[in-house]
Design a protein around this motif. Sequence first.
Motif, mmCIF file in Angstrom:
data_model
loop_
_atom_site.group_PDB
_atom_site.id
_atom_site.type_symbol
_atom_site.label_atom_id
_atom_site.label_comp_id
_atom_site.label_asym_id
_atom_site.label_seq_id
_atom_site.Cartn_x
_atom_site.Cartn_y
_atom_site.Cartn_z
ATOM 1 N N GLY A 266 1.638 14.726 7.172
ATOM 2 C CA GLY A 266 0.546 14.838 5.921
ATOM 3 C C GLY A 266 1.291 15.175 4.724
ATOM 4 N N PHE A 267 0.488 14.632 3.798
ATOM 5 C CA PHE A 267 1.348 14.767 2.322
ATOM 6 C C PHE A 267 0.307 15.288 1.208
ATOM 7 N N VAL A 268 0.901 16.023 0.504
ATOM 8 C CA VAL A 268 0.051 16.776 -0.779
ATOM 9 C C VAL A 268 0.970 16.520 -1.823
ATOM 10 N N PHE A 269 0.399 15.946 -3.074
ATOM 11 C CA PHE A 269 1.314 15.679 -3.985
ATOM 12 C C PHE A 269 0.713 16.498 -5.480
ATOM 13 N N GLN A 270 1.342 16.897 -6.398
ATOM 14 C CA GLN A 270 0.983 17.225 -7.605
ATOM 15 C C GLN A 270 -0.061 16.390 -8.053
ATOM 16 N N GLN A 271 0.041 15.055 -8.118
ATOM 17 C CA GLN A 271 -1.039 14.134 -8.369
ATOM 18 C C GLN A 271 -1.874 14.107 -7.337
ATOM 19 N N PHE A 272 -3.142 14.236 -7.404
ATOM 20 C CA PHE A 272 -4.056 14.358 -6.298
ATOM 21 C C PHE A 272 -4.096 13.202 -5.410
ATOM 22 N N ASN A 273 -3.798 12.075 -6.036
ATOM 23 C CA ASN A 273 -3.766 10.729 -5.388
ATOM 24 C C ASN A 273 -5.188 10.473 -4.622
#
Length: 247
Positions: free
Chosen positions: A93-100
């Motif tokens: 799973g991924f969580v980035f600074q930009q919400f995407n």
Amino acid sequence: MAIDEDAAARADDVWKVYGAGATEVTALSGVSVALTRGQFTAVMGPSGSGKSTLMHCLAGLDTVTRGSVHIGRTQVTGRRDTALTRLRRERVGFVFQQFNLLPTLTARENILLPLSIAGRRPDPAWLDTVVDAVGLRDRLGHRPSQLSGGQQQRVACARALVPRPDVVFADEPTGNLDSRSSAEVLGFLRRSVSEFGQTVVMVTHDPTAAAYADRVVFLADGTLVDDLPEPTADTVLDRMRRLDTRR
């Protein structure tokens, strides 16, 4: 170092070199680290230390120049693109600074997007658990433009958790948030580990964010230089100051 073969993710003597000749840059220099299953690990270091590069290599988003990377007991290094895409989709799973988030989809549709792409149906009970944990039940029909930054990032966190991945990688997940929204997102990541047994690996520059973790590993100049269990904001800040004085 002894390698834990039951770790959620691990790097074994990983090197990452960009360019060649006069333009060659070594981002990672022989990094070996095992990330414990069911634990919240923060990765910290000065700017340019290699922390995001390490996370991208561990997650299969970037290749390594030398060494090997595993998710669980599955080797990531050397896998073909199709197999790598499947591995990331099903086990990471991924969580980035930009919400995407996709702007045309509702919060619920964004949360379910990875499962939809994989052709999988959600577990209704688990979906309810995650939605309630991030506090978004009354916002599921809203599109991203109708949500605050903190709410959008909580949607991104829920999206990462719903497929039940082996590990969630979070790259500066609170970098675009105010202090209150940051605390909400970090609190959810902490709960996902403590209550649901999730494994979370978070890159951050913020000692307060790192204090939510069970462990902090520190990089400097592409090498692993310190490992701090049971961190507090003060102990993390002290270690970061020491790294700054080394440069």
